[in-house]
Design a protein around this motif. Structure first.
Motif, short mmCIF file in Angstrom:
data_model
loop_
_atom_site.label_atom_id
_atom_site.label_comp_id
_atom_site.label_asym_id
_atom_site.label_seq_id
_atom_site.Cartn_x
_atom_site.Cartn_y
_atom_site.Cartn_z
N VAL A 1 -9.67 -4.36 -10.13
CA VAL A 1 -8.61 -3.56 -10.72
C VAL A 1 -9.09 -2.84 -11.98
O VAL A 1 -9.69 -3.49 -12.83
CB VAL A 1 -7.39 -4.48 -11.01
N LYS B 1 -11.21 0.44 -7.66
CA LYS B 1 -11.73 0.45 -6.27
C LYS B 1 -11.72 1.83 -5.62
O LYS B 1 -12.65 2.18 -4.90
CB LYS B 1 -10.98 -0.56 -5.41
N ALA C 1 -0.10 -1.14 -2.89
CA ALA C 1 -0.86 -0.17 -2.08
C ALA C 1 -2.08 0.30 -2.88
O ALA C 1 -2.56 1.41 -2.70
CB ALA C 1 0.03 1.01 -1.70
N GLY C 2 -2.57 -0.58 -3.77
CA GLY C 2 -3.78 -0.27 -4.54
C GLY C 2 -5.01 -0.66 -3.74
O GLY C 2 -4.96 -0.80 -2.50
N GLY C 3 -6.11 -0.86 -4.45
CA GLY C 3 -7.37 -1.14 -3.78
C GLY C 3 -7.34 -2.41 -2.96
O GLY C 3 -7.67 -2.41 -1.76
N ALA C 4 -6.94 -3.52 -3.56
CA ALA C 4 -6.94 -4.80 -2.84
C ALA C 4 -5.95 -4.75 -1.67
O ALA C 4 -6.26 -5.16 -0.55
CB ALA C 4 -6.58 -5.95 -3.79
N ASN D 1 5.47 -0.47 -2.29
CA ASN D 1 4.71 -0.25 -3.52
C ASN D 1 5.59 0.46 -4.53
O ASN D 1 6.43 1.29 -4.17
CB ASN D 1 3.46 0.61 -3.24
N ARG D 2 5.39 0.13 -5.82
CA ARG D 2 6.14 0.80 -6.89
C ARG D 2 6.04 2.31 -6.73
O ARG D 2 7.04 3.01 -6.77
CB ARG D 2 5.57 0.35 -8.25
N SER D 3 4.82 2.82 -6.54
CA SER D 3 4.64 4.26 -6.31
C SER D 3 4.72 4.47 -4.80
O SER D 3 3.74 4.23 -4.08
CB SER D 3 3.28 4.73 -6.82
N LYS E 1 2.06 6.30 -2.59
CA LYS E 1 0.82 5.60 -2.20
C LYS E 1 1.06 4.71 -0.98
O LYS E 1 0.20 4.61 -0.09
CB LYS E 1 0.29 4.77 -3.37
N THR F 1 -0.22 -6.80 -5.47
CA THR F 1 -0.18 -6.03 -6.72
C THR F 1 -0.85 -6.85 -7.83
O THR F 1 -1.19 -8.02 -7.64
CB THR F 1 1.26 -5.72 -7.16
N ALA F 2 -0.96 -6.21 -9.01
CA ALA F 2 -1.51 -6.92 -10.16
C ALA F 2 -0.42 -7.71 -10.89
O ALA F 2 -0.71 -8.38 -11.89
CB ALA F 2 -2.16 -5.90 -11.11
N VAL G 1 -2.77 -12.33 -4.33
CA VAL G 1 -4.13 -11.88 -4.66
C VAL G 1 -4.50 -12.30 -6.08
O VAL G 1 -5.67 -12.54 -6.37
CB VAL G 1 -4.31 -10.35 -4.52
N GLY H 1 -4.42 -17.01 -4.71
CA GLY H 1 -5.34 -15.87 -4.73
C GLY H 1 -6.80 -16.27 -4.63
O GLY H 1 -7.63 -15.51 -4.14
N ILE I 1 -11.14 -14.87 -2.71
CA ILE I 1 -12.52 -14.72 -3.19
C ILE I 1 -13.44 -15.72 -2.49
O ILE I 1 -14.56 -15.38 -2.11
CB ILE I 1 -12.62 -14.79 -4.74
N1 LIG Z 1 -8.27 -12.93 -5.23
C1 LIG Z 1 -9.21 -12.00 -5.08
O1 LIG Z 1 -10.28 -12.23 -4.49
C2 LIG Z 1 -8.96 -10.64 -5.60
C3 LIG Z 1 -9.79 -9.58 -5.22
C4 LIG Z 1 -9.49 -8.32 -5.67
C5 LIG Z 1 -8.41 -8.10 -6.51
N2 LIG Z 1 -7.64 -9.13 -6.90
C6 LIG Z 1 -6.46 -8.93 -7.76
O2 LIG Z 1 -5.61 -8.02 -7.08
C7 LIG Z 1 -4.83 -7.32 -8.06
C8 LIG Z 1 -4.81 -5.83 -7.71
O3 LIG Z 1 -6.13 -5.33 -7.80
P1 LIG Z 1 -6.48 -3.88 -7.24
O4 LIG Z 1 -7.95 -3.77 -7.30
O5 LIG Z 1 -5.76 -3.63 -5.99
O6 LIG Z 1 -5.84 -2.95 -8.38
P2 LIG Z 1 -5.28 -1.44 -8.23
O7 LIG Z 1 -6.04 -0.71 -7.23
O8 LIG Z 1 -5.20 -0.94 -9.62
O9 LIG Z 1 -3.77 -1.65 -7.65
C9 LIG Z 1 -2.78 -2.25 -8.46
C10 LIG Z 1 -1.52 -2.47 -7.62
O10 LIG Z 1 -0.57 -3.19 -8.43
C11 LIG Z 1 0.60 -2.38 -8.60
N3 LIG Z 1 1.12 -2.57 -9.94
C12 LIG Z 1 0.40 -2.63 -11.09
N4 LIG Z 1 1.23 -2.79 -12.14
C13 LIG Z 1 2.50 -2.80 -11.64
C14 LIG Z 1 3.79 -2.94 -12.22
N5 LIG Z 1 3.95 -3.07 -13.55
N6 LIG Z 1 4.88 -2.92 -11.41
C15 LIG Z 1 4.72 -2.79 -10.07
N7 LIG Z 1 3.52 -2.65 -9.46
C16 LIG Z 1 2.42 -2.67 -10.24
C17 LIG Z 1 0.14 -0.96 -8.37
O11 LIG Z 1 1.27 -0.15 -8.06
P3 LIG Z 1 1.18 1.45 -8.32
O12 LIG Z 1 0.42 2.02 -7.17
O13 LIG Z 1 2.60 1.85 -8.37
O14 LIG Z 1 0.46 1.64 -9.64
C18 LIG Z 1 -0.84 -1.17 -7.21
O15 LIG Z 1 -0.13 -1.38 -6.00
C19 LIG Z 1 -5.44 -7.64 -9.41
O16 LIG Z 1 -4.66 -8.62 -10.03
C20 LIG Z 1 -6.79 -8.24 -9.07
O17 LIG Z 1 -7.22 -9.17 -10.03
C21 LIG Z 1 -7.88 -10.40 -6.44
#
Ligand SMILES: NC(=O)c1ccc[n+]([C@@H]2O[C@H](COP(=O)([O-])OP(=O)(O)OC[C@H]3O[C@@H](n4cnc5c(N)ncnc54)[C@H](OP(=O)(O)O)[C@@H]3O)[C@@H](O)[C@H]2O)c1
Length: 272
Positions: free
Chosen positions: A69, A72, A134-137, A157-159, A162, A196-197, A222, A245, A249
């Motif tokens: 995050v 990606k 709908a972000g990277g993960a 997804n909030r947005s 996406k 989501t995060a 996650v 989560g 990993i």
């Molecule tokens: N367990 C694991 O192995 C693993 C691996 C990878 C990632 N992760 C975790 O997965 C999470 C997401 O990572 P990512 O890489 O996908 O990040 P990302 O691409 O930045 O996507 C973030 C996602 O969270 C949403 N979000 C963020 N803040 C929000 C809020 N205040 N209200 C509502 N939705 C919100 C975003 O919505 P919008 O599109 O509306 O912004 C988007 O869907 C992180 O916490 C990361 O640490 C875990």
């Protein structure tokens, strides 16, 4: 672990980086596998990413990067080659540095998430899944769930734009499957995934109203810091099965190590 002048470096790109837990799984594994390599966190803001990336191209003992995050999608665009899911969906959670400074990106989040579920005894085939995010993960997870045979996938997804774009891409890849956007409402789903995060920060709201969670569902995360998020606690209090989560990993750490640290193929070296 002993770091010497011969140790190869893997950089973990994130913003923020304080929550990262991948090094605690990756570093012991590579030591066990006999690699002389180390994963270290780099906290790089989105605006600084292009400069940081240009620098990484010059680092000759860099094996590659693991990406989380919010980088990606941006990293997928900075890579010179993308393979598999990374190419299909434009997201990468790992990039291997080739000898000439080019980067080859891959996406293992979906594989990791699905392996984590299966290893914990939660089948995916034929299941109805609500995916929040709908972000990277989440993009990788959506692909992984459909590849593993999920019958019905709803994405919130909030947005919303996406979520719509992700659904459009997935429908092309999995024609005939039930894939749609939907509300953050857990009723009627076998598996609910927070992709989501939300949950990383103590002040975050829950990603959905837990009163919408139906009996018998599995609630998966996650977010791995905290280990048991407020969403998982709320699900547990309702008597539901939770899936942390960290399983995502542990499901992919060996895939990441094998991709980053395997010897170069003649075609990769020949491309210099
Ligand atoms: N367990 C694991 O192995 C693993 C691996 C990878 C990632 N992760 C975790 O997965 C999470 C997401 O990572 P990512 O890489 O996908 O990040 P990302 O691409 O930045 O996507 C973030 C996602 O969270 C949403 N979000 C963020 N803040 C929000 C809020 N205040 N209200 C509502 N939705 C919100 C975003 O919505 P919008 O599109 O509306 O912004 C988007 O869907 C992180 O916490 C990361 O640490 C875990």
């Amino acid at each position: 672990m002993k770091i010497t002048g011969k140790t190869r470096v893997v950089v973990h790109l994130a913003y923020p980086a304080k929550h990262l837990r991948t090094p605690e799984f990756f570093n012991p594994l590579v030591a066990r596998l006999g690699h002389d390599a180390v994963l270290i966190p780099w906290e790089v803001s989105p605006s600084a990413l292009p400069d940081a990336w240009a620098g990484l191209r010059k680092v000759e003992n860099l094996a590659g990067v693991i990406v989380t995050v919010p980088h990606k999608q941006a990293v997928a665009q900075l890579c010179d080659e993308l393979e598999g899911t990374a190419a299909a969906l434009g997201v990468a959670n790992v990039a291997r540095r080739l000898p000439d400074g080019r980067f080859a990106g891959r996406m293992f989040d979906g594989d990791g998430f699905v392996r984590g579920l299966l290893n914990a005894g939660h089948p995916v085939e034929g299941k109805r899944v609500l995916l929040l995010g709908a972000g990277g993960a989440a993009t990788g997870i959506a692909h992984g769930l459909l590849a593993a045979g999920a019958a019905d996938l709803a994405i919130y997804n909030r947005s919303n734009d996406k979520a719509e774009a992700l659904v459009t891409a997935l429908v092309r890849l999995y024609p005939g499957r039930r894939i749609r956007t939907g509300p953050a409402d857990g009723a009627g789903f076998d598996i609910i995934v927070n992709g989501t995060a939300l949950g990383l920060r103590t002040e975050d709201p829950l990603p959905l109203d837990p009163s919408s969670l139906g009996p018998g569902s599995v609630v998966a995360e996650v977010v791995m810091n905290p280990d048991v998020t407020p969403l998982l606690l709320a699900a547990q209090m309702r008597g539901l099965t939770i899936h942390r989560g960290v399983h995502m990993i542990t499901g992919q750490v060996q895939l990441l190590a094998d991709f980053l640290l395997s010897p170069f193929q003649p075609s990769e070296v020949g491309a210099q």
